[in-house]
Design an enzyme around this catalytic site. Structure first.
Site, PDB file in Angstrom:
ATOM      1  CB  SER A   1      -8.261   3.608   2.820  1.00 43.00           C
ATOM      2  OG  SER A   1      -7.354   3.066   3.760  1.00 43.00           O
TER       3      SER A   1
ATOM      4  CB  SER B   1      -8.270   0.697   5.690  1.00 41.66           C
ATOM      5  OG  SER B   1      -8.997   1.886   5.540  1.00 41.66           O
TER       6      SER B   1
ATOM      7  CE  LYS C   1      -3.926   1.973   2.603  1.00 40.42           C
ATOM      8  NZ  LYS C   1      -4.771   1.847   3.814  1.00 40.42           N
TER       9      LYS C   1
HETATM   10  N1  GLN Z   1     -13.184   4.199   6.503  1.00 38.42           N
HETATM   11  C1  GLN Z   1     -12.493   4.585   7.697  1.00 38.42           C
HETATM   12  C2  GLN Z   1     -12.057   6.026   7.602  1.00 38.42           C
HETATM   13  O1  GLN Z   1     -12.259   6.620   6.591  1.00 38.42           O
HETATM   14  C3  GLN Z   1     -11.349   3.671   7.960  1.00 38.42           C
HETATM   15  C4  GLN Z   1     -10.169   3.951   7.128  1.00 38.42           C
HETATM   16  C5  GLN Z   1      -8.970   3.160   7.516  1.00 38.42           C
HETATM   17  O2  GLN Z   1      -9.068   2.117   8.163  1.00 38.42           O
HETATM   18  N2  GLN Z   1      -7.821   3.682   7.137  1.00 38.42           N
HETATM   19  O3  GLN Z   1     -11.524   6.578   8.525  1.00 38.42           O
END
Ligand code: GLN
Length: 478
Positions: free
Chosen positions: A154, A178, A79
């Site tokens: 994400s 994410s 990532k």
């Molecule tokens: N969807 C969540 C957020 O936008 C989690 C994102 C993540 O785990 N990085 O904060």
């Protein structure tokens, strides 16, 4: 079946027998990238040249060394939130579009030492803020299962790469779901370990008390292989735990006989898609038939999780993202700069995307004098109650099962205009980050051709149990 569609565990055996080379696997992966990447957009940066060099080195290592690590010669995608020396690290943002780190994140360093082949840096929501990978400055990733659908976020690029055969394994990060959400939506496996299990050194910070690095793979065993190779104490991360190195693979085949599995009542309520509930309950019945004991449990403060999460995450983000000021890193506005304040303003206005800016504003607001007690402090208290619920429930059970998401994968564009709808997708995942607990996403079939993810929740530093149950389910469901 092409080599790029095989699991890491199978490839590791074939490599050791001398049936195939890492160069052949790497070649197969890049052929798939050439076929599919224009439609999927899983990568921000591909590292083709580096990959073939590493593949040749991995092949020669088999000839020279005994006990070569399992990851040797296996293509892994990373990532784009983890720093990679000499390869740009954008975090999905224009503000870091040309940023090249001078060092490797510890997790990256570890997979490279183990002989992994770096395929590239995967697409993600900007600064990991999002649940669909649509907030990337490099365009959205498309779900390989159905290109009109979002891959979840994400870490959508990492999950999509693994699902499409554009990588065998991938590293992701998980602040509120994410790793688990995109794994569920793309129909692959993913694990977020206990907070502190993997060093965050070199992981670009979103919300430091919630961020954790983890693994995506096409099966549970593959996740175990990757996670084992990146965890461990690291003195460069003061929150990394000094615990003995785990044996995830050793627990894979222990079965579910006598294992106590909790079902949190609050996680199976109105508002969730009943087709998902049915699918999860089918999996629960299968485990019960094979000797698991199913126990109803309660997490009474679950209803505060989303609010607490979005207050704490944005508060921490507003502080962490203050460092992008046009001086220390990456992008600086080319506007007519008359003083430093104007320069900061112009750089941050142009460099950050809409979602990141709105979260910085929200986070700054909840931390400001007069509102701190009402929002931030309250959220921290709710966080403690949420964690206490888990502690109590874990006195009765060995692990828990819930859905990963209350809804099926959604179409690109469907939720992006409505932040609240998007935030609600995280309802079952954020509590684990608030409590520091490990969570795994496992595919448990499809509804209307779209994958459904089952979440296994473990006690802190007991990933072994979720690997055990996850692998048992995977074998039973095959
Ligand atoms: N969807 C969540 C957020 O936008 C989690 C994102 C993540 O785990 N990085 O904060």
């Amino acid at each position: 079946m092409e080599l790029c569609d095989k699991n890491a565990s199978e490839l590791a055996v074939m490599l050791r027998k001398g049936d195939i080379s890492s160069r052949e696997i790497t070649d197969s992966v890049f052929k798939r990238i050439d076929e599919k990447e224009h439609a999927v957009n899983a990568f921000i940066t591909q590292t083709r040249e580096i990959a073939f060099k590493q593949a040749d080195l991995a092949d020669s290592r088999f000839k020279k060394e005994e006990n070569v690590p399992l990851l040797n010669g296996i293509p892994v995608a990373v990532k784009d939130i983890l720093c990679t020396k000499g390869v740009r690290t954008t975090c999905g943002s224009n503000i870091l579009a040309d940023y090249i780190s001078t060092y490797n994140a510890t997790a990256v360093e570890k997979i490279l030492k183990a002989g992994a082949v770096l395929i590239g840096k995967t697409n993600m929501d900007e600064f990991a803020m999002g649940s669909s990978t649509e907030n990337s400055a490099f365009g959205p990733t498309h779900n390989p299962v159905n290109l009109e659908f979002a891959p979840g976020g994400s870490s959508g690029g990492s999950a999509a790469a693994v699902a499409a055969g554009e990588a065998i394994l991938a590293i992701g990060s998980d602040t509120g779901g994410s790793i688990r959400l995109p794994s569920a939506y793309c129909g692959v496996a993913g694990i977020k370990p206990t907070y502190g299990r993997v060093s965050r050194y070199g992981l670009i910070s979103y919300a430091s008390s919630l961020d954790q690095i983890g693994a995506h793979g096409r099966c549970i065993e593959d996740c175990a292989i990757l996670l084992e190779s990146i965890c461990g104490h690291d003195k460069r991360d003061s929150t990394s735990a000094d615990v003995k190195n785990p044996d995830f693979r050793g627990s894979l085949n222990k079965g579910v006989n006598g294992v106590k599995i909790g079902l949190p009542g609050e996680y199976f309520v109105e508002g969730m898609d009943v087709r998902i509930k049915d699918q999860i309950m089918e999996a629960v019945t299968l485990l019960e038939k094979n000797g698991a004991e199913i126990i109803d449990i309660s997490l009474p403060h679950a209803k505060y999780a989303i609010s607490a999460y979005y207050l704490i995450a944005t508060a921490e983000a507003s502080s962490n993202l203050a460092r992008y000021d046009g001086v220390k890193y990456g992008f600086r506005s080319k506007d007519n700069i008359i003083d430093s304040v104007t320069m900061y303003e112009a750089t941050r206005s142009e460099g950050f995307g809409r979602e990141v800016k709105s979260r910085i504003m929200l986070g700054t607001y909840v931390l400001s004098a007069g509102y701190y007690d009402a929002y931030y402090l309250k959220a921290q208290k709710a966080r403690t109650l949420i964690k206490d619920d888990f502690d109590k429930a874990f006195e009765k059970v060995d692990c828990m099962i819930s859905p990963v998401s209350p809804c099926l994968p959604f179409r690109l564009g469907e939720k992006i205009a409505d932040p609240l709808q998007m935030y609600l997708v995280d309802i079952y995942t954020v509590s684990l980050n608030l409590s520091g607990l490990p969570g795994m996403s496992i595919n448990c079939g499809t509804v209307d051709g779209l994958p459904v993810g089952l979440q296994l929740i473990g006690k802190a530093f007991d990933e072994e149990m979720i690997f055990q149950v996850g692998n048992a389910y995977e074998k039973l469901a095959l």
